[in-house]
Scaffold this active site. Structure first.
Site, PDB file in Angstrom:
ATOM      1  CB  SER A 375      -0.936  -0.006   1.352  1.00 15.65           C
ATOM      2  OG  SER A 375      -1.701   1.078   1.220  1.00 15.65           O
ATOM      3  CG  ASP A 495      -6.140  -3.394  -3.792  1.00 18.56           C
ATOM      4  OD1 ASP A 495      -7.067  -2.610  -3.147  1.00 18.56           O
ATOM      5  OD2 ASP A 495      -5.077  -3.789  -3.316  1.00 18.56           O
ATOM      6  CG  HIS A 526      -5.067  -2.766   0.111  1.00 18.07           C
ATOM      7  ND1 HIS A 526      -4.381  -2.471  -0.943  1.00 18.07           N
ATOM      8  CD2 HIS A 526      -4.544  -1.902   1.166  1.00 18.07           C
ATOM      9  CE1 HIS A 526      -3.719  -1.470  -0.683  1.00 18.07           C
ATOM     10  NE2 HIS A 526      -3.641  -1.148   0.636  1.00 18.07           N
TER      11      HIS A 526
END
Length: 807
Positions: A375, A495, A526
């Site tokens: 991320s 995602d 995610h």
């Protein structure tokens, strides 16, 4: 269960013998042993680490079955040969597979093949001593039922503790590093790197706190590579103040004033502000003054700490114990990110504290760095790579943003990251501004911080959703050409936080850079995948980093496939491919006709839908996005007038969708504003993966003996469902040309639009139907104004282009 091992290195017999000697399975007592029973027994005695006496060892042997009727002790006492069948009966048990569940004692080789476990070469029914040595080598390299190589499972029991303190360099097995360094003796130290920037404009260069973990052996001259994770969350977050900044998304879409902008009008240019002078150095030391107890760690980094790698965590500008202001992905943040690398390579100074200016160098570093993280963490790894900074050999960018516009915007619209309506660049900046957590420090900086937040809010421009100079500064695509590090990408095909476009642009954007690139596409959202049972992710990264950072010629670049994709139909199935989202792949073009997607020609026709819902339905979906999503996909009557749905006939054969699906429409809005959203759907009754991985075993994966653990996970099939979203996309009808140019939208006039949906890799089964849903308000991502707008689509001038996979 299916085992997928992509990081097993083909190894010649002579090298196998050398490695078995180095790790102690072959020694002066058994290297020349010609009796296969005695040789096998010697291997087993080294395996049962807990057994400290011969009596304990015999007791252990009794707990394993060698044949349907003999336990292992009985077999070793009565046989003169090690049969292939018996060896694999025992091997499967050592690998934690269960008889009568996973395999049969009558035919263990059948199970080995079904589970996809390697079988050693052999000439007859019995192993010769050399064949047995090779079979043992491959057993050590094989994954067990917990998704861990057998040698790593032995390490977790303490096999390598006798090596602690006795090694002067990393040790290898099958091309990968071994946990021969004691993680309980790690050196923990804090340094403050002077970054060539002054992001808080206090007239001094920013100092950035870095937390270092390195093997004790570095004190005795060992030079080690570094895994570096830049994490803005590392020093804490401000969830409450961030929540207060969250924007209201229950607002109407606004008409935008047309412009005639070119890219040059909004292009970002670096600031020419002068930089304060570097600090005067008042001395030098090799000993840090500050330590820390427990870092906010990443289990993949933990795995390598016992394998001869150092790990560094840095939160960056505007975080606790560092200088500067948070900026959410702009060049200032990139500068702070690479400053740590420049310190590691000797190009920037660091100090033992924030006031005395006593320099401390990374004298223990071999000046080779890999960046890791998911991320925002992976995003900063990507940003660092685009600078071409010396010393950065590879980045492992997991679920990483490559363009912040593609994270918070899409097609001239404000689009929320999945699950976070109302979040934006200002909210994220506030959440990660951990200088607030130290009231004394914050008191001195709060005026500047309030000004910075206002600056971010103005730049992000939630009124239009257009691409502008603010977003251009946060677009790493422009600097892809500078990437010289090898890039290993990992991304979820489901995602909707960091959407797949971010990784596809990176994948296709560096193909001509002359770097090695790899990608793993999984079926998750995610998430991290380093604790999945069905793929040897940690082994893959071990093989990769052993080559990249230690310079070992282990054929990592050749062994690891360029593209690995998790199948969306068959559990625990991963396939290797040569490419993904290749723009040259062939396409199927579907025409729109009433409720159908067809390859036949169609006659002139149009269909309409409205965006406005009855207030009670609107409020219900506003408060429950999950139900709205399901009702949209399954065609709930509540939404019958708020969407257009088109389906193919049931497929006569399987289709493998690969890349970017394009929607071409001729469409009109009843107002001078409008937006459209699109979803591609797999219609067909089947069991599909659960949204999140299933927890198989808590704390079952240890990095090594008495060391940090991770949970074992895997995607499993859920209940039967009739439909699933494959991908989606959005557009503001006033941004028909691009994301920064605004066109007029005259009511009830038809305009041509082309919308590139988020890229995918998806297996559509025979008998299923491919579907397209056209609608306006996306309750999970767009603004939600419940406006009375009617949209009309000219079907005979609209189409859907679907790319198909070709290897």
């Amino acid at each position: 269960m299916k085992n997928n091992q992509f990081a097993i290195r083909p190894t010649l017999f002579g090298d196998q013998i050398t490695e078995l000697k180095e790790i102690g399975f072959l020694d002066k007592d058994n290297s020349n042993e010609n009796d296969p029973i005695k040789l096998w027994k010697s291997f087993l005695s080294k395996t049962f680490i807990e057994a400290k006496t011969s009596s304990n060892f015999e007791e252990k042997l009794h707990t394993y079955m060698a044949t349907p009727n003999q336990n292992l002790s009985e077999y070793l006492d009565s046989s003169i040969n090690v049969s292939v069948q018996t060896f694999y009966n025992v091997a499967l048990q050592l690998l934690k597979f269960n008889p009568d569940v996973d395999f049969s004692f009558e035919d263990p080789l059948k199970a080995m093949e079904k589970i996809q476990l390697p079988i050693a070469d052999h000439q007859g029914n019995n192993f010769s001593p050399d064949e047995l040595k090779s079979a043992w080598y491959w057993l050590l390299a094989t994954h067990n039922k917990d998704g861990q190589t057998y040698i790593d499972s032995l390490a977790a029991k303490g096999y390598f503790t006798p090596f602690y303190g006795k090694v002067s360099k990393p040790m290898l097995f099958n091309g990968k590093t071994l946990p021969v360094f004691d993680p309980h003796k790690l050196i923990r130290e804090v340094v403050y790197v002077e970054s060539p920037q002054d992001s808080d404009h206090d007239g001094k260069r920013d100092l950035l706190k870095a937390e270092i973990l390195r093997p004790y052996e570095t004190e005795n001259g060992l030079k080690v590579p570094v895994l570096y994770t830049a994490s803005p969350y590392n020093q804490g977050t401000n969830d409450e103040t961030g929540e207060k900044l969250t924007h209201n998304v229950n607002v109407p879409l606004k008409h935008k004033t047309p412009n005639d902008l070119n890219y040059e009008d909004i292009e970002y240019h670096e600031s020419s502000d002068s930089l304060p002078l570097a600090r005067n150095i008042n001395g030098e030391t090799k000993k840090a003054e500050e330590t820390f107890s427990r870092e906010s760690s990443y289990t993949l980094n933990d795995y390598f700490l016992a394998r001869g790698f150092a790990v560094i965590y840095m939160a960056g500008i505007g975080t606790k114990d560092s200088d500067g202001l948070r900026t959410t992905g702009d060049p200032e943040e990139t500068i702070s990110t690479i400053s740590i690398i420049k310190w590691l390579t000797g190009d920037l100074p660091a100090f033992t504290n924030r006031t005395d200016n006593i320099e401390i160098k990374a004298w223990w570093s071999n000046k080779k760095v890999a960046m890791t993280g998911r991320s925002y963490l992976g995003t900063l790894a990507t940003a660092a790579a685009t600078t071409g900074v010396k010393g950065l050999k590879t980045v492992i960018s997991e679920a990483a943003i490559s363009n912040w516009y593609d994270y918070y915007r899409d097609g001239g619209l404000v689009i929320a990251p999945g699950g976070f309506p109302g979040e934006d660049a200002d909210v994220l900046a506030e959440e990660t501004f951990s200088r607030r957590l130290q009231p004394g420090d914050f008191n001195e900086i709060k005026g500047k911080w309030n000004q910075k937040i206002e600056e971010i809010q103005k730049g992000e421009d939630r009124d239009t959703g257009d691409y502008n100079t603010f977003w251009d500064a946060r677009n790493y695509h422009k600097n892809f050409k500078n990437i010289t590090a090898d890039v290993f990408m990992v991304h979820g095909l489901n995602d909707w936080n960091v959407k797949p476009r971010n990784v596809e642009r990176l994948w296709n954007g560096i193909k001509h850079n002359g770097v090695t690139q790899k990608i793993i596409l999984h079926q998750g959202q995610h998430i991290y995948i380093n604790a999945f049972r069905s793929i040897d992710y940690s082994d893959i990264i071990n093989l990769w980093l052993t080559h990249e950072l230690l310079g070992v010629d282990n054929q990592a670049k050749e062994i690891i496939p360029d593209v690995i994709v998790q199948d969306n139909v068959e559990p625990e199935t991963w396939t290797a491919h040569s490419d993904w989202a290749n723009p040259d792949d062939k396409e199927i073009k579907y025409n729109l006709s009433n409720d159908k997607l067809t390859t036949d020609s169609v006659t002139s026709d149009s269909e309409s839908f409205v965006d406005q819902l009855p207030e009670t339905d609107f409020e219900s979906y506003r408060d429950d996005n999950v139900t709205w999503e399901q009702d949209l996909i399954h065609g709930n009557d509540k939404l019958a007038h708020n969407q257009l749905t088109f389906k193919t006939a049931p497929l006569t054969k399987e289709l493998l969708l690969d890349g970017k699906i394009n929607v071409n429409l001729k469409v009109a809005s009843s107002e001078n504003l409008g937006m459209l959203s699109f979803q591609i759907i797999d219609y067909g009754k089947t069991k599909r993966f659960n949204v999140s991985p299933t927890l198989l075993a808590k704390n079952s994966l240890a990095g090594t003996y008495d060391w940090r653990e991770d949970d074992l996970r895997e995607f499993t099939l859920g209940k039967e469902s009739s439909a699933k979203m494959i991908t989606k996309g959005h557009i503001n009808l006033q941004n028909r040309e691009n994301n920064y140019k605004i066109n007029e939208l005259n009511p009830n006039i038809f305009y041509n639009i082309n919308v590139e949906l988020q890229p995918t890799f998806y297996k559509l089964q025979a008998g299923h139907q491919l579907g397209l849903i056209i609608y306006a308000t996306d309750f999970g991502m767009t603004v939600r104004g419940n406006q009375n707008i009617k949209y009309t689509v000219q079907l005979d001038q609209s189409s859907l282009s679907v790319p198909l996979h070709e290897d």
